[in-house]
Design a protein around this motif. Sequence first.
Motif, PDB file in Angstrom:
ATOM      1  N   TRP A 196       0.591  -1.271  -0.027  1.00  0.00           N
ATOM      2  CA  TRP A 196       0.037  -0.025  -0.137  1.00  0.00           C
ATOM      3  C   TRP A 196       0.772   1.286   0.288  1.00  0.00           C
ATOM      4  N   SER A 197       2.133   1.115   0.804  1.00  0.00           N
ATOM      5  CA  SER A 197       2.885   2.353   0.748  1.00  0.00           C
ATOM      6  C   SER A 197       3.438   2.805  -0.475  1.00  0.00           C
ATOM      7  N   ARG A 198       3.745   1.730  -1.168  1.00  0.00           N
ATOM      8  CA  ARG A 198       4.368   1.913  -2.533  1.00  0.00           C
ATOM      9  C   ARG A 198       3.279   2.699  -3.549  1.00  0.00           C
ATOM     10  N   GLU A 199       2.020   2.388  -3.293  1.00  0.00           N
ATOM     11  CA  GLU A 199       1.015   2.843  -4.087  1.00  0.00           C
ATOM     12  C   GLU A 199       0.756   4.472  -3.898  1.00  0.00           C
ATOM     13  N   VAL A 200       1.265   5.153  -3.109  1.00  0.00           N
ATOM     14  CA  VAL A 200       1.172   6.386  -2.600  1.00  0.00           C
ATOM     15  C   VAL A 200       2.548   6.967  -2.632  1.00  0.00           C
ATOM     16  N   GLY A 201       3.557   6.312  -3.010  1.00  0.00           N
ATOM     17  CA  GLY A 201       4.803   6.813  -2.769  1.00  0.00           C
ATOM     18  C   GLY A 201       5.510   7.182  -1.770  1.00  0.00           C
ATOM     19  N   ALA A 202       5.348   6.314  -0.795  1.00  0.00           N
ATOM     20  CA  ALA A 202       5.835   6.539   0.405  1.00  0.00           C
ATOM     21  C   ALA A 202       6.687   5.199   1.037  1.00  0.00           C
ATOM     22  N   SER A 203       7.611   5.560   2.058  1.00  0.00           N
ATOM     23  CA  SER A 203       8.014   4.203   2.486  1.00  0.00           C
ATOM     24  C   SER A 203       7.160   3.769   3.586  1.00  0.00           C
ATOM     25  N   GLU A 204       7.381   2.405   3.868  1.00  0.00           N
ATOM     26  CA  GLU A 204       6.675   1.837   4.792  1.00  0.00           C
ATOM     27  C   GLU A 204       6.655   2.314   6.269  1.00  0.00           C
ATOM     28  N   ARG A 205       8.014   2.768   6.432  1.00  0.00           N
ATOM     29  CA  ARG A 205       8.245   3.138   7.862  1.00  0.00           C
ATOM     30  C   ARG A 205       7.467   4.374   8.078  1.00  0.00           C
ATOM     31  N   THR A 206       7.489   5.309   6.838  1.00  0.00           N
ATOM     32  CA  THR A 206       6.720   6.617   7.023  1.00  0.00           C
ATOM     33  C   THR A 206       5.217   6.584   7.358  1.00  0.00           C
ATOM     34  N   ILE A 207       4.799   5.580   6.535  1.00  0.00           N
ATOM     35  CA  ILE A 207       3.258   5.500   6.655  1.00  0.00           C
ATOM     36  C   ILE A 207       2.933   4.696   8.041  1.00  0.00           C
ATOM     37  N   ALA A 208       3.683   3.864   8.599  1.00  0.00           N
ATOM     38  CA  ALA A 208       3.447   3.370   9.879  1.00  0.00           C
ATOM     39  C   ALA A 208       3.427   4.307  10.788  1.00  0.00           C
ATOM     40  N   ARG A 209       4.418   5.072  10.690  1.00  0.00           N
ATOM     41  CA  ARG A 209       4.621   6.515  11.769  1.00  0.00           C
ATOM     42  C   ARG A 209       3.306   7.295  11.656  1.00  0.00           C
ATOM     43  N   LEU A 210       2.836   7.486  10.573  1.00  0.00           N
ATOM     44  CA  LEU A 210       1.822   8.386  10.322  1.00  0.00           C
ATOM     45  C   LEU A 210       0.570   7.817  10.890  1.00  0.00           C
ATOM     46  N   PHE A 211       0.087   6.376  10.698  1.00  0.00           N
ATOM     47  CA  PHE A 211      -0.793   5.580  11.337  1.00  0.00           C
ATOM     48  C   PHE A 211      -0.692   5.896  12.876  1.00  0.00           C
ATOM     49  N   ARG A 212       0.456   5.843  13.414  1.00  0.00           N
ATOM     50  CA  ARG A 212       0.817   5.812  14.899  1.00  0.00           C
ATOM     51  C   ARG A 212       0.148   7.335  15.268  1.00  0.00           C
TER      52      ARG A 212
END
Length: 273
Positions: A196-212
């Motif tokens: 899912w992160s690749r679909e929005v052009g962001a790293s998995e780590r960045t998206i996980a941090r944003l979820f938190r």
Amino acid sequence: MNRPSRRRSVPPIDPLAFAPSTQQPLRFKLRRLAADTRVDPHSHPWAQVAMSATGVIRLQAGHSTYLVPPTRALWIPPGVEHVVTVLEDAEIRTLYVHPSARFLGPAADTPFQRWTACRVLEVSPLLRELVAHLDTEPGAAAPDERQACLGALVLDELQRAAPVKLGVELPQDKRLRQLCEAVIEAPTRWHTLADWSREVGASERTIARLFRSELGTSFVQWRQQVLLAHAVALAARRLPMAYIAAELGYASASAFTAMVRRTLGAPPTQFFA
């Protein structure tokens, strides 16, 4: 890969034609819309209860989104902007509630005092039948005695309606919002946060941090709420549990049942009853 179909946007029906008042604190509107129709964002100075007699609708209100099958209704407080998306051909029933509306009983308080935020409610068979007999004509004429009694009973059923913990919170961050809306649209397109992160052009780590930071949860926990919302919509069509589990990407009905028990503390047969 599943792609969302192209939707047709329509304006809301003139709300003033169904505006509630102190003389008529409960108004009822009926609208039939085809699948893949989107009602433009709008809000009202009064509250509304949105439900469907047939079909499933998605309501985005405030900072959350909700799937509403015929077994559920959504209370939306005054002034909250909302968007309606029709997922299946639907007969949408909308109650407009004036601040003067009061529950029955000794306390005689109002829905506005009890429910200050969006709230998912169970729709009982009695509530469904009462709403079906409310006057659907526009205009501000005072209700006759029968309509006034029906309105009072509708409010009483709303008061008794059990709340359902079923809503999916949405973030403010644009990248995370894009990802979340894509998951809600097609939750089984990808299964991992990395995809899912690749679909929005962001790293998995960045998206996980944003979820938190934005939603206070993990991607896995948030996606489970999305899957539960979709499961409710599928269950409303009386589909077998094994079919629902497969549609949501689970290897077996038992795996899906385990997720529901873990998340809600109850088996699917009880939650979807």
